[in-house]
Design an enzyme around this catalytic site. Structure first.
Site, PDB file in Angstrom:
ATOM      1  N   ARG A  27       0.774  -1.239   0.011  1.00  0.00           N
ATOM      2  CA  ARG A  27       0.065   0.041  -0.084  1.00  0.00           C
ATOM      3  C   ARG A  27       0.907   1.273  -0.084  1.00  0.00           C
ATOM      4  O   ARG A  27       0.463   2.298   0.635  1.00  0.00           O
ATOM      5  CB  ARG A  27      -0.877   0.027   1.185  1.00  0.00           C
ATOM      6  CG  ARG A  27      -1.928  -1.028   1.131  1.00  0.00           C
ATOM      7  CD  ARG A  27      -3.184  -0.877   0.043  1.00  0.00           C
ATOM      8  NE  ARG A  27      -4.110  -1.744   0.231  1.00  0.00           N
ATOM      9  CZ  ARG A  27      -5.341  -1.394   0.859  1.00  0.00           C
ATOM     10  NH1 ARG A  27      -5.395   0.143   0.956  1.00  0.00           N
ATOM     11  NH2 ARG A  27      -6.479  -1.938   1.078  1.00  0.00           N
ATOM     12  N   ARG A  31      -2.673   6.849   0.702  1.00  0.00           N
ATOM     13  CA  ARG A  31      -2.910   8.220   1.409  1.00  0.00           C
ATOM     14  C   ARG A  31      -2.033   8.646   2.284  1.00  0.00           C
ATOM     15  O   ARG A  31      -2.174   9.860   2.666  1.00  0.00           O
ATOM     16  CB  ARG A  31      -4.339   7.933   2.152  1.00  0.00           C
ATOM     17  CG  ARG A  31      -5.403   8.059   0.933  1.00  0.00           C
ATOM     18  CD  ARG A  31      -6.631   7.056   1.831  1.00  0.00           C
ATOM     19  NE  ARG A  31      -6.271   5.965   2.223  1.00  0.00           N
ATOM     20  CZ  ARG A  31      -7.108   5.029   2.748  1.00  0.00           C
ATOM     21  NH1 ARG A  31      -8.299   5.277   3.006  1.00  0.00           N
ATOM     22  NH2 ARG A  31      -6.698   3.586   2.911  1.00  0.00           N
ATOM     23  N   ARG A  40      -5.618  12.726  -5.591  1.00  0.00           N
ATOM     24  CA  ARG A  40      -6.841  11.872  -5.134  1.00  0.00           C
ATOM     25  C   ARG A  40      -7.941  13.346  -4.954  1.00  0.00           C
ATOM     26  O   ARG A  40      -9.122  12.779  -5.252  1.00  0.00           O
ATOM     27  CB  ARG A  40      -6.609  11.246  -3.979  1.00  0.00           C
ATOM     28  CG  ARG A  40      -7.959  10.527  -3.156  1.00  0.00           C
ATOM     29  CD  ARG A  40      -8.401   9.451  -4.110  1.00  0.00           C
ATOM     30  NE  ARG A  40      -9.515   8.770  -3.051  1.00  0.00           N
ATOM     31  CZ  ARG A  40     -10.849   9.320  -3.224  1.00  0.00           C
ATOM     32  NH1 ARG A  40     -10.896  10.200  -3.773  1.00  0.00           N
ATOM     33  NH2 ARG A  40     -11.395   8.599  -2.206  1.00  0.00           N
ATOM     34  N   ASP A  76      -6.659  -1.734  -7.567  1.00  0.00           N
ATOM     35  CA  ASP A  76      -7.336  -2.349  -6.596  1.00  0.00           C
ATOM     36  C   ASP A  76      -7.612  -3.763  -7.010  1.00  0.00           C
ATOM     37  O   ASP A  76      -7.745  -4.229  -7.934  1.00  0.00           O
ATOM     38  CB  ASP A  76      -8.689  -1.657  -6.158  1.00  0.00           C
ATOM     39  CG  ASP A  76      -8.951  -1.881  -4.571  1.00  0.00           C
ATOM     40  OD1 ASP A  76      -8.420  -1.196  -3.794  1.00  0.00           O
ATOM     41  OD2 ASP A  76      -9.581  -2.689  -4.301  1.00  0.00           O
ATOM     42  N   TYR A 153     -15.630 -10.212  -0.535  1.00  0.00           N
ATOM     43  CA  TYR A 153     -16.125  -8.712  -0.806  1.00  0.00           C
ATOM     44  C   TYR A 153     -17.399  -9.152  -1.706  1.00  0.00           C
ATOM     45  O   TYR A 153     -18.283  -8.323  -1.502  1.00  0.00           O
ATOM     46  CB  TYR A 153     -14.940  -8.035  -1.516  1.00  0.00           C
ATOM     47  CG  TYR A 153     -14.142  -7.518  -0.520  1.00  0.00           C
ATOM     48  CD1 TYR A 153     -14.514  -6.181   0.213  1.00  0.00           C
ATOM     49  CD2 TYR A 153     -12.805  -8.098  -0.673  1.00  0.00           C
ATOM     50  CE1 TYR A 153     -13.521  -5.909   1.345  1.00  0.00           C
ATOM     51  CE2 TYR A 153     -11.989  -7.537   0.489  1.00  0.00           C
ATOM     52  CZ  TYR A 153     -12.205  -6.513   1.345  1.00  0.00           C
ATOM     53  OH  TYR A 153     -11.430  -5.846   2.153  1.00  0.00           O
TER      54      TYR A 153
END
Ligand code: CP3
Length: 349
Positions: A27, A31, A40, A76, A153
């Site tokens: 990752r 962010r 973003r 993703d 998911y």
């Protein structure tokens, strides 16, 4: 031979001799970087995934800013369910949501086969553009979710605590679960093959939720399909990394999936795993990601403990035991990477 200027990561994956331990962070394109947040703030997450120029830009940010030894394509794992026809919404501060989860035979029938060239062309374009812009500075890692992690998911429709719906399916209707897993497996295999063909130098399979299964179910519903994917890959010498979080047992059986590298979460003792598996696979990991909240002294001490636990010689790729957290100070990530680069030299003499 590769024309890569820095191929430490690829050499370590194959256990070849190197001068220091390579380091990257799961990752890492994300962010915690203000530069990521700036991009973003102009686009939503899915648009970023679907726009090769933006994906390439944020993929390369941690190479320039943090100095990691490998790039991982910004994308993703949930692009696969999207390519099967499911509508994904990234809900701010909640995470991914599929409003129509897959629970029944009828639902499963609505899933289309993954047509990589048609539905995932944007990922392949991002790989090609990123490779061009990287200009062989470091290798590029492509990735996918494991079929089991993707199924959780798709069936839950969102993140979950107990995974009740996914578990209901494997215990009440295992046939249906296997049917969907087979379809996902076929799609993921084609997808990873296309990524390798487009220029990825390695691939990682994220089995983030493998650890919620009991042992026999892990091998039946997750490991089996990871094994099928790896055996279906057409590769020259691109290594495969398998990261199955929370799956700490039966390591010798685990590596029979054919992985070159086993990713370890931070609860595992990397030195003991190495002793157990010998040089059959390389190991990736496994600093607790929350150590990056601490001061530099603690980061250095804990990172050194990971290097010491693994010990001397090649076959170790330094990483966190899971993804870097969004509120980690970037200078701590940079400190970690610089520290590993310097301190690991002694382990390769
Ligand atoms: O490693 C990298 O830097 C490459 C990019 C990458 C992302 N997601 C970008 C992302 C990778 C490898 C992933 C994998 C992924 N996605 C996993 C498996 C790895 C893991 O950490 O366990 C999973 C389970 C997902 C699904 C997913 N995507 C969730 C649960 C969320 C929301 C929660 C969260 O962490 O934000 C995402 C969104 C996501 N994927 C973001 C990023 C940078 C944040 C989106 C934003 O900018 O708002």
């Amino acid at each position: 031979m590769s024309k890569l200027k820095n191929d430490l990561f690829l050499r370590a994956c194959k256990g070849k001799k190197i001068q220091r331990t390579p380091v990257w962070m799961m990752r890492q394109a994300g962010r915690y970087l203000p530069e990521y947040r700036a991009v973003r703030s102009q686009s939503d997450f899915i648009t970023m995934c679907k726009t090769p120029e933006l994906a390439a830009e944020v993929t390369i940010q941690p190479i320039d800013l943090i100095g990691v030894d490998a790039a991982i394509l910004f994308s993703d794992i949930l692009v696969i369910p999207m390519a099967m026809g499911m509508e994904l919404e990234m809900v701010e501060s909640k995470g991914p949501v599929f409003h129509k989860p897959i629970r029944t035979e009828e639902d499963a029938k609505s899933l289309s086969e993954v047509d990589v060239d048609k539905s995932l062309r944007y990922v392949l374009d991002a790989v090609e553009l990123t490779k061009k812009e990287l200009d062989n500075r470091v290798p590029l890692i492509g990735f996918s979710g494991s079929p089991w992690t993707l199924l959780t998911y798709m069936v839950e429709g969102k993140g979950s605590k107990n995974f009740s719906e996914a578990k209901k399916m494997i215990y009440n209707n295992p046939k249906l679960a296997h049917k969907i897993l087979k379809k996902i497996t076929k799609g993921v295999t084609n997808y990873l093959n296309a990524k390798i063909e487009a220029g990825c130098n390695a691939v990682q399979i994220f089995d983030t939720w493998g650890g919620i299964l009991s042992q026999s179910e892990f091998f039946e519903f997750s490991h089996e399909y990871i094994t099928q994917i790896i055996s279906g890959l057409k590769r020259k010498d691109e290594p495969v990394i398998v990261f199955a979080k929370g799956v700490y047992y039966k390591l010798k059986r685990q590596i029979k999936c054919g992985a070159d590298v086993l990713g370890l979460d931070w609860t595992m003792d990397i030195g003991r795993v190495r002793t157990r598996l010998g040089d059959k696979v390389a190991l990736q990991g496994n600093l607790d990601p929350t150590v990056l909240y601490a001061g530099h002294d603690t980061i250095a001490k804990k990172a050194l403990a990971v290097l010491e636990s693994y010990g001397k010689g090649s076959g170790h790729i330094f990483n966190l035991g899971h993804g870097i957290l969004p509120d980690v100070p970037p200078e701590n990530a940079k400190f970690l990477v610089d520290f590993v680069k310097e301190a690991s030299v002694d382990f390769h003499k």
